[in-house]
Design an enzyme around this catalytic site. Structure first.
Site, PDB file in Angstrom:
ATOM      1  N   HIS A 309       0.020 -29.605   3.333  1.00 56.46           N
ATOM      2  CA  HIS A 309      -0.964 -28.653   2.789  1.00 56.46           C
ATOM      3  C   HIS A 309      -1.825 -28.154   3.925  1.00 56.46           C
ATOM      4  O   HIS A 309      -2.159 -28.902   4.845  1.00 56.46           O
ATOM      5  CB  HIS A 309      -1.856 -29.339   1.736  1.00 56.46           C
ATOM      6  N   ASP A 367       2.392 -29.877  -6.115  1.00 54.02           N
ATOM      7  CA  ASP A 367       3.729 -29.490  -6.581  1.00 54.02           C
ATOM      8  C   ASP A 367       4.734 -30.627  -6.559  1.00 54.02           C
ATOM      9  O   ASP A 367       5.856 -30.475  -7.041  1.00 54.02           O
ATOM     10  CB  ASP A 367       4.252 -28.339  -5.700  1.00 54.02           C
TER      11      ASP A 367
END
Ligand code: SDX
Length: 432
Positions: A309, A367
């Site tokens: 991320h 996710d």
């Protein structure tokens, strides 16, 4: 706008010194205001991917990537996921405070009474091939809303901005559910005002005219929690797309359609679909090392989907809640030893012990587990990102409203470092 501090950053360029004001936020990194840099030095800042750039002054969502903290209007995501529900979170994101009982009832009434689509919009669906990806349909149908709801496209009118906001939150579940129904050749199911937001979405997806369909309340609660986890996330790629589109004074439906398009990418919201496909490709725990090595191989474009991320250099707090939800839903559907969940959990364990991932602070993101939950709920992988878009719409709208109402707002127009050809004369074809 946050007031400048007494501090400034001094930069010297070609012998010229410029003092740039520094602003402090409530929490998180302070900013150096570079707006006058070009005028005073003739130089641009250079920041592809915007790793060190704050695009706006916002009071909506805060992320602390080192702590793995996510706050919606100051409230921690894990508390909201446990104690609140999605429409209350929508109110919080849109209006800045948790609603009173009366405010919540009014907001829920307004959303509930805007869930239907103009009947002619069904024609848009029939123009798509049956195997069209739901995100392709979402891009088209969301953009088409501006052709049907002209009375809420004037962004200078507060009342119209308000109606557009409620319409977007209300209609996205219908749009997403009908994209799914169209893809499987089943008739559209209309929204029902007696069901709550998440249950209504699931009813529109999974019920048929042939028999009564009762949404399992535990499943609906899990769906509601997933929506809350995805509702907003600071200035991510799709939110920045919505803000940039909105900075040209485009109507809100067009701006949200731009956000849907950006979210679709597998590096962003499309990662949940890509992650489940990856977990299925790995298949069994013994194949995990092979994929870990591929993820580390610079010559291999493969990356571990659902990992890493830009901001989180610690565990994504949403991933933790999502993992618990995955276990809860799998148990509900009677899957106790899900091979996919076993692969995901082992992949997570091995990766978090691998120096490559440790050095780069790569952790599971939102996710990583969401696909497992949504698949267990009965959704095809093609619907995962459409559900993300449906859930994120309130964040996009809240950020769009903040941008439109920001007195400092100007059209977004970045510059560049130009490395192309200098000026040169045209050469006739017969001389080339
Ligand atoms: C979302 O921004 C948001 O807030 C997004 C989101 C939201 O709610 O809106 O949180 C939703 O989009 C989550 C992210 C979903 N995407 C994926 O899971 C796709 C896989 N992840 C990567 O593509 C990547 O981690 C990104 C895109 C998420 C972040 O990319 P960055 O910040 O540009 O990081 P990078 O590409 O510069 O990577 C830094 C290093 C590189 O290695 P080196 O060149 O330093 O040797 O880490 C490596 C990368 O190769 N790396 C990975 C990796 N992610 C980064 N290596 C293997 N697998 C990965 N997943």
């Amino acid at each position: 706008m946050t007031e400048a501090t007494k501090r400034s950053a001094t930069i010297s360029v070609d012998g010229k010194t410029v003092d740039l004001p520094i602003y402090d936020g409530t929490v998180g990194p302070s900013v150096i205001d570079v707006r006058k840099l070009y005028a005073e030095t003739g130089h641009f800042t250079y920041d592809p991917g915007f790793t060190s750039t704050a695009s706006c002054d916002s009071i909506i969502t805060y992320i602390d990537g080192d702590k793995g903290e996510l706050l919606y209007r100051g409230y921690p995501i894990d508390q909201l996921a446990d104690d609140s529900h999605y429409l209350e979170v929508c109110y919080l994101l849109l209006y800045g405070e948790l609603p009173s009982a009366a405010q919540l009832e009014d907001f829920e009434f307004r959303v509930t009474n805007h869930t239907m689509l103009h009947e002619q919009m069904t024609n848009f669906y029939r123009g798509f091939r049956r195997d069209a990806h739901p995100m392709a349909i979402m891009c088209g149908v969301v953009g088409a809303l501006s052709a049907f709801y002209h009375d809420s496209t004037d962004i200078t009118d507060l009342e119209q901005r308000e109606i557009a906001s409620v319409r977007m939150v209300a209609k996205m579940p219908t749009i997403a559910a009908w994209a799914y129904k169209y893809s499987i050749g089943q008739p559209f199911v209309y929204p029902r005002n007696d069901l709550d937001y998440a249950a209504n979405f699931m009813h529109m997806c999974f019920s048929t005219p042939c028999e009564k369909y009762e949404v399992d309340p535990i499943m609906a609660r899990a769906m509601d929690r997933i929506m809350t986890l995805h509702a907003d996330h600071e200035q991510n790629a799709s939110t920045s797309t919505v803000r940039l589109a909105g900075s040209s004074n485009a109507n809100p439906f067009a701006c949200i359609a731009a956000g849907v398009a950006c979210l679709w990418g597998p590096a962003h919201g499309g990662a949940n679909e890509a992650c489940l496909a990856m977990l299925k490709e790995i298949g069994t725990v013994d194949r995990i090392p092979e994929f870990i090595e591929r993820a580390k191989d610079k010559d291999d474009p493969f990356r571990l989907m659902g990992f890493g991320h830009r901001v989180y250099k610690n565990y994504d707090p949403r991933a933790k809640v999502m993992q618990e939800t995955a276990k809860e839903v799998l148990e509900l559907v009677g899957v106790t030893n899900s091979p996919i969940l076993q692969v995901a959990q082992e992949l997570e364990r091995i990766s978090l012990e691998d120096q490559y991932f440790i050095d780069r602070k790569l952790y599971p993101n939102v996710d990583f587990y969401s696909g497992i939950v949504l698949s267990a709920m009965g959704f095809p992988t093609s619907m995962f990102t459409a559900i993300f878009a449906m859930s994120r719409t309130v964040g996009w709208i809240a950020q769009w409203k903040e941008m439109v109402e920001d007195p400092q707002q100007r059209i977004g127009r970045p510059r560049q470092l130009y490395s192309g050809a200098g000026s040169r004369d045209y050469i006739d074809l017969n001389k080339r």
